[in-house]
Design a protein around this motif. Structure first.
Motif, PDB file in Angstrom:
ATOM      1  N   MET A  89       2.093  -1.033  -3.605  1.00 39.06           N
ATOM      2  CA  MET A  89       4.038  -0.526  -3.868  1.00 39.06           C
ATOM      3  C   MET A  89       4.040   0.288  -2.085  1.00 39.06           C
ATOM      4  O   MET A  89       4.857  -0.172  -1.841  1.00 39.06           O
ATOM      5  N   PHE A  90       3.067   2.085  -2.119  1.00 42.26           N
ATOM      6  CA  PHE A  90       3.482   1.890  -1.115  1.00 42.26           C
ATOM      7  C   PHE A  90       3.520   1.159   0.433  1.00 42.26           C
ATOM      8  O   PHE A  90       4.345   2.072   1.070  1.00 42.26           O
ATOM      9  N   ILE A  91       2.154   0.491   0.036  1.00 43.70           N
ATOM     10  CA  ILE A  91       1.836   0.000   1.612  1.00 43.70           C
ATOM     11  C   ILE A  91       3.337  -0.479   1.701  1.00 43.70           C
ATOM     12  O   ILE A  91       3.948  -1.092   2.952  1.00 43.70           O
ATOM     13  N   SER A  92       3.495  -1.263   0.596  1.00 40.89           N
ATOM     14  CA  SER A  92       4.160  -2.967   0.912  1.00 40.89           C
ATOM     15  C   SER A  92       5.808  -1.935   1.889  1.00 40.89           C
ATOM     16  O   SER A  92       6.827  -2.609   2.314  1.00 40.89           O
ATOM     17  N   SER A  93       6.327  -0.633   1.445  1.00 40.32           N
ATOM     18  CA  SER A  93       7.494  -0.397   1.414  1.00 40.32           C
ATOM     19  C   SER A  93       7.561   0.798   2.848  1.00 40.32           C
ATOM     20  O   SER A  93       8.601   1.036   3.089  1.00 40.32           O
ATOM     21  N   LEU A  94       6.160   0.340   3.590  1.00 39.02           N
ATOM     22  CA  LEU A  94       6.001   0.870   4.894  1.00 39.02           C
ATOM     23  C   LEU A  94       6.528  -0.292   6.092  1.00 39.02           C
ATOM     24  O   LEU A  94       6.652   0.238   7.018  1.00 39.02           O
ATOM     25  N   THR A  95       7.160  -1.507   5.371  1.00 41.14           N
ATOM     26  CA  THR A  95       7.058  -2.169   6.214  1.00 41.14           C
ATOM     27  C   THR A  95       7.701  -3.703   5.809  1.00 41.14           C
ATOM     28  O   THR A  95       8.389  -3.646   5.142  1.00 41.14           O
ATOM     29  N   GLU A  96       8.103  -4.287   6.830  1.00 43.13           N
ATOM     30  CA  GLU A  96       9.376  -5.478   6.258  1.00 43.13           C
ATOM     31  C   GLU A  96       8.495  -6.710   5.481  1.00 43.13           C
ATOM     32  O   GLU A  96       9.666  -7.703   5.126  1.00 43.13           O
ATOM     33  N   SER A  97       7.292  -6.929   6.795  1.00 40.46           N
ATOM     34  CA  SER A  97       6.580  -8.189   6.455  1.00 40.46           C
ATOM     35  C   SER A  97       5.564  -8.155   5.233  1.00 40.46           C
ATOM     36  O   SER A  97       4.618  -7.306   5.130  1.00 40.46           O
ATOM     37  N   GLN A  98       5.779  -9.196   4.541  1.00 39.34           N
ATOM     38  CA  GLN A  98       4.905  -9.208   3.118  1.00 39.34           C
ATOM     39  C   GLN A  98       3.324  -9.793   3.487  1.00 39.34           C
ATOM     40  O   GLN A  98       2.717  -9.153   3.157  1.00 39.34           O
ATOM     41  N   LEU A  99       3.446 -10.343   4.726  1.00 38.75           N
ATOM     42  CA  LEU A  99       2.316 -10.871   5.002  1.00 38.75           C
ATOM     43  C   LEU A  99       1.530  -9.590   5.740  1.00 38.75           C
ATOM     44  O   LEU A  99       0.149  -9.714   4.930  1.00 38.75           O
TER      45      LEU A  99
ATOM     46  N   LEU B 182      -2.906  -5.267   4.870  1.00 44.37           N
ATOM     47  CA  LEU B 182      -2.826  -3.856   5.053  1.00 44.37           C
ATOM     48  C   LEU B 182      -3.715  -2.941   3.664  1.00 44.37           C
ATOM     49  O   LEU B 182      -4.543  -2.556   3.542  1.00 44.37           O
ATOM     50  N   THR B 183      -3.021  -4.247   2.168  1.00 41.46           N
ATOM     51  CA  THR B 183      -3.213  -3.482   1.687  1.00 41.46           C
ATOM     52  C   THR B 183      -4.973  -3.963   1.005  1.00 41.46           C
ATOM     53  O   THR B 183      -5.189  -3.244   0.544  1.00 41.46           O
ATOM     54  N   ILE B 184      -4.722  -4.665   1.285  1.00 38.07           N
ATOM     55  CA  ILE B 184      -6.719  -5.955   1.163  1.00 38.07           C
ATOM     56  C   ILE B 184      -7.497  -4.832   1.561  1.00 38.07           C
ATOM     57  O   ILE B 184      -8.279  -3.782   1.080  1.00 38.07           O
ATOM     58  N   ALA B 185      -7.079  -4.964   2.479  1.00 38.35           N
ATOM     59  CA  ALA B 185      -8.006  -3.436   3.649  1.00 38.35           C
ATOM     60  C   ALA B 185      -8.057  -2.107   2.623  1.00 38.35           C
ATOM     61  O   ALA B 185      -8.967  -1.688   3.186  1.00 38.35           O
ATOM     62  N   VAL B 186      -7.222  -1.403   3.129  1.00 33.90           N
ATOM     63  CA  VAL B 186      -7.011  -0.067   2.097  1.00 33.90           C
ATOM     64  C   VAL B 186      -7.807  -0.390   1.158  1.00 33.90           C
ATOM     65  O   VAL B 186      -8.544   0.896   0.664  1.00 33.90           O
ATOM     66  N   LEU B 187      -8.096  -1.279  -0.222  1.00 38.28           N
ATOM     67  CA  LEU B 187      -8.182  -1.600  -1.457  1.00 38.28           C
ATOM     68  C   LEU B 187      -9.767  -2.087  -0.842  1.00 38.28           C
ATOM     69  O   LEU B 187     -10.960  -1.081  -2.018  1.00 38.28           O
ATOM     70  N   VAL B 188     -10.440  -2.626  -0.191  1.00 34.41           N
ATOM     71  CA  VAL B 188     -11.499  -3.033   0.638  1.00 34.41           C
ATOM     72  C   VAL B 188     -12.320  -1.692   1.019  1.00 34.41           C
ATOM     73  O   VAL B 188     -13.352  -1.309   0.729  1.00 34.41           O
ATOM     74  N   PHE B 189     -11.953  -0.647   1.785  1.00 39.50           N
ATOM     75  CA  PHE B 189     -12.238   0.500   2.492  1.00 39.50           C
ATOM     76  C   PHE B 189     -12.567   1.277   1.093  1.00 39.50           C
ATOM     77  O   PHE B 189     -13.655   1.354   1.472  1.00 39.50           O
ATOM     78  N   MET B 190     -11.644   1.304  -0.152  1.00 39.23           N
ATOM     79  CA  MET B 190     -11.382   2.173  -0.742  1.00 39.23           C
ATOM     80  C   MET B 190     -13.111   1.786  -1.824  1.00 39.23           C
ATOM     81  O   MET B 190     -13.342   2.626  -2.202  1.00 39.23           O
ATOM     82  N   VAL B 191     -13.203   0.643  -1.823  1.00 41.24           N
ATOM     83  CA  VAL B 191     -14.016   0.363  -3.039  1.00 41.24           C
ATOM     84  C   VAL B 191     -15.674   0.079  -2.015  1.00 41.24           C
ATOM     85  O   VAL B 191     -16.637   0.670  -2.475  1.00 41.24           O
ATOM     86  N   VAL B 192     -15.463   0.009  -0.768  1.00 37.93           N
ATOM     87  CA  VAL B 192     -16.803   0.326  -0.335  1.00 37.93           C
ATOM     88  C   VAL B 192     -17.170   1.122   0.462  1.00 37.93           C
ATOM     89  O   VAL B 192     -18.610   1.260   0.925  1.00 37.93           O
TER      90      VAL B 192
END
Lengths: 257, 408
Positions: free
Chosen positions: A160-170, A175-185
């Motif tokens: 949600m936080f990342i979504s609030s930063l941008t206008e584009s859903q894609l 970006l969300t996937i990237a951040v979540l992957v990073f946190m898991v990796v």
């Protein structure tokens, strides 16, 4: 808040995105369950839930990508922000709606475990060893579900936080996937190699400790065994609240910009 | 109802709104006028609490929008520039959401039905918003602003993208709303404010350049110096007659031709009403006038004069703060001057009501007219003149859409 919650819930189901989410989630859960338990003839649900957790990296952004990005693009946020509703209420309404979708799907996916119980009960009847437990361990399942709900909450807040930063859903989704992957990796980095043959990727204990502290997954382990660890509970809850708070701040800041 | 004092809004180093102050009373319909990028939308966004001001205060119904945003927002219905519609909802669902969002405590079904009737969207209530035409979308946006019956209604360019019929409908709606609500309306279409508003605030480059009653501005607009005439008769003779008439400083033939009539454009001296004289002169020559159109200085002219004149000269120079201030002062002075003159004119006319129906004989004294010509109806030139114009002007302009309010 209730109005926004209701609107969000409705919009999940008048848009394809809600159905896509539920569909993908349930399919993934069913496939994972099939492979990790039934196919490998195991009553242990630990790996099922672990893989489910990993799959959330892809599934959660489906829910969160549009929350704010779309409102911003369609300029409908203007309606929300000029209505007698505070920003916190708005963010919470959206968070709760996404969480309801996620939690609901998770609970429905528990149907996957029913065959395990049935098979377990049958096998229990066949054997004479009445003192050993045969079948899935309910406490572990409850713990895992709790853990996944908590991690999911945190993931949703991040998305949600990342979504609030941008206008584009894609870009929000990517970006969300990237951040979540990073946190898991981060956590996986710690696990690669072993101390005994000196193949650790990260040798310093301090670095590993710090990474562990930031890693979302590492705290999940306790839940896997049906243990309710207060520190982990607190960790996930505070992670969620931090990102909800940051989302609110994004909106506050934009007003003043 | 709305009190704005020393409002400033900076976007980075760009100053969008620069020290604006004004009060709006309950039940007023105020038009915000300005070219694109003048700061209209920014001001409205600040009033509605969507943006925050850099400095200055906004109070709505006595509540400061920063101190108690929720109570202040409850008093406002807002239609932003782009209507905030959810395309995947039906109109019914959307208005229901607006109702819930504003936490209203009316009879929901009845309230929404009333609103739909008022903005005439009852027939599309079950349709998806994304399938509606632009005009309907705009009306749904207006309906959304009306939900909860807020005492203050703010419309940002409500008629943009609508067809002429819809524009008229929406203007009528705004006028109706103005009876019970305080309405603020922004636009860069001048007839619109003239048609709908009690008061006009002209903004340019973040500053107020004029803040006057529409009536006064309309008076300033009502100018009787330039006319288009359609006269049947030999072109050269008519033109030379016109040119040689005392009181006319300029005359020319315009290209338009209608049968044996040509169109002429004349300009009279300041403070001379040339119409009757032209009429009688032409009558004398037996050149019938078949068209007489006042090319009154339109509100556009005032607007452009106010906004541009000083702006251009300052643009070339180095833009110091001082120069900016001087420019703004000059702009304000100009606009104020125009309006003041008009207001004075109004007062003067009010004080001497006897002057309006002028004695018939007067023209005969000035110009000798042969008995037989048009003596039977000497009041013709008089009927469309003077004070009645200003009152009818706006209403006519509204009905006729794009028709110039000054012209008759």
């Amino acid at each position: 808040m209730l109005a926004i919650y209701k609107k969000e819930m409705r919009s999940y189901f008048i848009n394809p995105v809600g159905y896509v989410f539920v569909g993908v989630f349930l399919t993934l859960a069913a496939a994972l369950c099939c492979y990790t338990t039934l196919q490998s003839s195991s009553y242990s649900t630990a790996s099922y839930f672990y893989f489910l957790l990993l799959s959330m990296i892809v599934v959660i952004p489906l829910l969160t990508m549009r929350t704010f990005a779309e409102e911003r693009k369609m300029r409908t946020e203007q309606m929300l922000l000029t209505a007698p509703v505070s920003i916190i209420q708005m963010v919470l309404g959206k968070f709760l709606a996404a969480f309801t979708m996620f939690g609901g799907s998770l609970l429905i996916s528990l149907i996957n475990l029913v065959p395990l119980y049935i098979i377990g009960a049958e096998e229990d009847n066949l054997t004479d060893f009445s003192f050993t437990h045969i079948g899935p361990v309910t406490a572990e399942i409850v713990g895992s579900v709790m853990g996944i709900l908590l991690v999911g909450g945190a993931f949703i807040a991040i998305g949600m936080f990342i979504s609030s930063l941008t206008e584009s859903q894609l870009s929000a989704a990517v970006l969300t996937i990237a951040v979540l992957v990073f946190m898991v990796v981060l956590n996986l980095l710690n696990k690669i190699g072993s101390d005994s043959d000196g193949t650790r990727v990260i040798n310093s204990y301090v670095v590993r400790y710090v990474i562990d502290w930031f890693s979302v997954i590492s705290r999940y382990t306790a839940f896997q065994y049906g243990i309710l660890q207060w520190s982990a509970l607190l960790y996930y809850l505070s992670l969620t609240f931090i990102f909800i708070y940051l989302t609110v701040r994004v909106y506050e800041r934009r007003r003043w910009a | 109802m709305i009190k704005i004092s020393h409002l400033v809004k900076n976007y980075g180093s760009m100053c969008a709104v620069d020290d604006i102050s004004f009060d709006i009373e309950r039940g007023e319909v105020v038009g915000f006028l300005g070219p694109n990028g003048a700061g209209k939308s920014t001001t409205m966004n600040i009033i509605t609490g969507y943006l925050s001001s850099t400095s200055g205060t906004v109070t709505v119904g006595g509540v400061d929008i920063l101190d108690d945003p929720l109570s202040a927002k409850r008093l406002i219905g807002y239609l932003p520039e782009q209507p905030p519609l959810y395309p995947d909802m039906t109109v019914e669902e959307y208005l229901g959401f607006a109702y819930d969002l504003k936490n209203c405590k009316f009879n929901k079904a009845k309230h929404l039905k009333e609103i739909c009737d008022v903005v005439k969207i009852s027939d599309v209530r079950q349709r998806l918003i994304k399938n509606l035409s632009k005009g309907y979308k705009q009306r749904v946006g207006i309906a959304q602003a009306l939900v909860g019956n807020p005492p203050v209604i703010i419309f940002d360019e409500p008629t943009i993208g609508l067809d002429p019929k819809q524009i008229i409908e929406i203007r009528n709606l705004i006028r109706t709303l103005g009876r019970e609500h305080t309405v603020i309306l922004s636009t860069h279409i001048l007839q619109e404010v003239q048609a709908v508003c009690d008061r006009i605030i002209i903004i340019n480059k973040g500053k107020i350049v004029a803040d006057e009653l529409t009536e006064n501005i309309s008076k300033a607009v009502e100018n009787t110096r330039r006319f288009n005439l359609k006269i049947c008769g030999p072109q050269r003779d008519v033109l030379s007659t016109l040119k040689n008439m005392s009181g006319i400083v300029y005359a020319e033939v315009l290209a338009a031709r209608d049968g044996d009539a040509y169109t002429y454009m004349i300009e009279s001296e300041v403070n001379v009403d040339i119409r009757k004289k032209v009429f009688w002169t032409m009558a004398e020559n037996k050149w019938p006038i078949i068209g007489f159109e006042a090319l009154g200085m339109s509100i556009e002219d005032i607007f452009i004069a106010v906004v541009d004149k000083t702006g251009d000269s300052a643009a070339g120079k180095k833009k110091t703060r001082y120069a900016e201030q001087r420019r703004a002062a000059a702009e304000k002075e100009m606009a104020a001057g125009m309006v003041e003159k008009a207001a004075e004119e109004v007062r003067r006319r009010a004080e001497e009501p006897d002057e309006a129906p002028e004695p018939e004989g007067r023209y005969y004294e000035d110009y000798t007219v042969t008995e037989d010509t048009f003596a039977a109806k000497p009041e013709d030139g008089d009927a469309s003149g003077d004070a009645a114009d200003g009152r009818d002007g706006p209403a006519e302009a509204a009905d006729a859409g794009a028709k110039n309010a000054g012209g008759n």
